[in-house]
Design an enzyme around this catalytic site. Structure first.
Site, PDB file in Angstrom:
ATOM      1  CD  GLU A 125      -7.046  30.471   4.989  1.00  0.00           C
ATOM      2  OE1 GLU A 125      -8.010  29.683   4.943  1.00  0.00           O
ATOM      3  OE2 GLU A 125      -6.734  31.211   4.048  1.00  0.00           O
ATOM      4  CG  ASP A 126     -10.555  26.402   5.302  1.00  0.00           C
ATOM      5  OD1 ASP A 126      -9.632  27.168   4.959  1.00  0.00           O
ATOM      6  OD2 ASP A 126     -11.518  26.141   4.558  1.00  0.00           O
TER       7      ASP A 126
ATOM      8  CG  ASP B 284      -4.215  23.694  -2.248  1.00  0.00           C
ATOM      9  OD1 ASP B 284      -3.293  22.878  -2.280  1.00  0.00           O
ATOM     10  OD2 ASP B 284      -5.096  23.753  -3.114  1.00  0.00           O
TER      11      ASP B 284
ATOM     12  CG  PHE C 239     -10.891  18.300  -2.853  1.00  0.00           C
ATOM     13  CD1 PHE C 239     -10.595  19.649  -3.020  1.00  0.00           C
ATOM     14  CD2 PHE C 239     -12.176  17.944  -2.481  1.00  0.00           C
ATOM     15  CE1 PHE C 239     -11.565  20.618  -2.817  1.00  0.00           C
ATOM     16  CE2 PHE C 239     -13.148  18.910  -2.269  1.00  0.00           C
ATOM     17  CZ  PHE C 239     -12.847  20.246  -2.444  1.00  0.00           C
TER      18      PHE C 239
ATOM     19  NE  ARG D 147     -18.982  26.166   2.862  1.00  0.00           N
ATOM     20  CZ  ARG D 147     -17.788  26.464   2.362  1.00  0.00           C
ATOM     21  NH1 ARG D 147     -16.698  26.133   3.003  1.00  0.00           N
ATOM     22  NH2 ARG D 147     -17.688  27.092   1.212  1.00  0.00           N
TER      23      ARG D 147
HETATM   24  P1  5GP Z   1      -4.777  28.385  -1.601  1.00  0.00           P
HETATM   25  O1  5GP Z   1      -4.890  29.831  -1.989  1.00  0.00           O
HETATM   26  O2  5GP Z   1      -3.851  28.135  -0.437  1.00  0.00           O
HETATM   27  O3  5GP Z   1      -4.438  27.536  -2.791  1.00  0.00           O
HETATM   28  O4  5GP Z   1      -6.215  27.900  -1.219  1.00  0.00           O
HETATM   29  C1  5GP Z   1      -6.804  28.243  -0.046  1.00  0.00           C
HETATM   30  C2  5GP Z   1      -8.281  27.970  -0.068  1.00  0.00           C
HETATM   31  O5  5GP Z   1      -8.631  26.968  -1.038  1.00  0.00           O
HETATM   32  C3  5GP Z   1      -8.733  27.386   1.259  1.00  0.00           C
HETATM   33  O6  5GP Z   1      -9.059  28.401   2.171  1.00  0.00           O
HETATM   34  C4  5GP Z   1      -9.917  26.528   0.858  1.00  0.00           C
HETATM   35  O7  5GP Z   1     -11.077  27.316   0.823  1.00  0.00           O
HETATM   36  C5  5GP Z   1      -9.583  26.071  -0.538  1.00  0.00           C
HETATM   37  N1  5GP Z   1      -9.013  24.703  -0.550  1.00  0.00           N
HETATM   38  C6  5GP Z   1      -7.720  24.351  -0.750  1.00  0.00           C
HETATM   39  N2  5GP Z   1      -7.560  23.017  -0.681  1.00  0.00           N
HETATM   40  C7  5GP Z   1      -8.788  22.510  -0.414  1.00  0.00           C
HETATM   41  C8  5GP Z   1      -9.274  21.167  -0.190  1.00  0.00           C
HETATM   42  O8  5GP Z   1      -8.569  20.156  -0.224  1.00  0.00           O
HETATM   43  N3  5GP Z   1     -10.619  21.066   0.085  1.00  0.00           N
HETATM   44  C9  5GP Z   1     -11.451  22.140   0.130  1.00  0.00           C
HETATM   45  N4  5GP Z   1     -12.736  21.893   0.419  1.00  0.00           N
HETATM   46  N5  5GP Z   1     -11.014  23.405  -0.063  1.00  0.00           N
HETATM   47  C10 5GP Z   1      -9.709  23.579  -0.319  1.00  0.00           C
END
Ligand code: 5GP
Length: 181
Positions: free
Chosen positions: A102-103, A106, A156, A169
């Site tokens: 994963e990148d 969150d 963010f 990106r």
């Molecule tokens: P989660 O389901 O854990 O809330 O979110 C996961 C996805 O939300 C990540 O794979 C990413 O694509 C996006 N995301 C969450 N936080 C950020 C952030 O700070 N910046 C960006 N660009 N994407 C985020």
């Protein structure tokens, strides 16, 4: 370039490419030790993980396979909290050592959904490798989260694969939204 403008938002530098690459080298060493003698399947979660996945796998010296899936759950800078789309879990993962790449994690909702789906294929093991983790935003319990590049504040971020409304990106460094921006 310490500050950049993407669409309506101003961002400032947060993690430089050198720092990211150094950390990735260490993560790859750790993964290489942990998976010695095995042949794990790395599953990159698109779109955000594509650069991290490439850089991580280039540093790995153990035999491995690589594939990608796509889960879309995000719009703008706020998590919608709903998983809308999963594409690409076609490979047979039964009895395989699987590492989800994963990148960023969150809330963890995307990941826990994915883990649930992948577990149904009865892999031998399932681990998660995320470049970034926002511990303060996590609302799910993550006991599969073995490899984390950087724990970051609940802000963010963009760049190195991560986007802001589709843009950014391609940036080499990781930037964070300027507060109040
Ligand atoms: P989660 O389901 O854990 O809330 O979110 C996961 C996805 O939300 C990540 O794979 C990413 O694509 C996006 N995301 C969450 N936080 C950020 C952030 O700070 N910046 C960006 N660009 N994407 C985020």
């Amino acid at each position: 370039m310490d500050r950049i403008q993407i669409a309506d938002k101003e961002f400032e530098i947060f993690l430089e490419n050198d720092q990211i690459c150094k950390r990735i080298r260490l993560m790859a060493i750790q993964i290489g030790v942990d998976y010695e003698g095995r042949c794990p399947v790395f599953i990159g979660v698109l779109n955000g993980s594509f650069i991290f996945m490439a850089d991580l796998l280039k540093e790995l010296t153990i035999p491995c396979e690589a594939t990608f899936i796509r889960v879309s759950s995000y719009q703008g800078t706020e998590s919608s909290g709903t998983v809308r789309e999963i594409i690409g879990i076609t490979d047979n993962l039964k009895d395989r050592d699987v590492v989800i790449v994963e990148d960023i994690v969150d809330t963890g909702l995307t990941l826990s959904y994915l883990i649930g789906e992948l577990r149904q294929q009865a892999p031998a093991s399932l681990a998660v490798c995320s470049l970034l983790l926002k511990p303060a935003a996590l609302i799910t319990k993550m006991d599969t989260m073995q490899y984390v590049g950087f724990e970051i504040p609940n802000e963010f971020v963009v760049g190195y694969g991560l986007d802001y409304n589709g843009l950014g990106r391609n940036l080499k460094h990781i930037y964070r939204a300027k507060s109040g921006a």
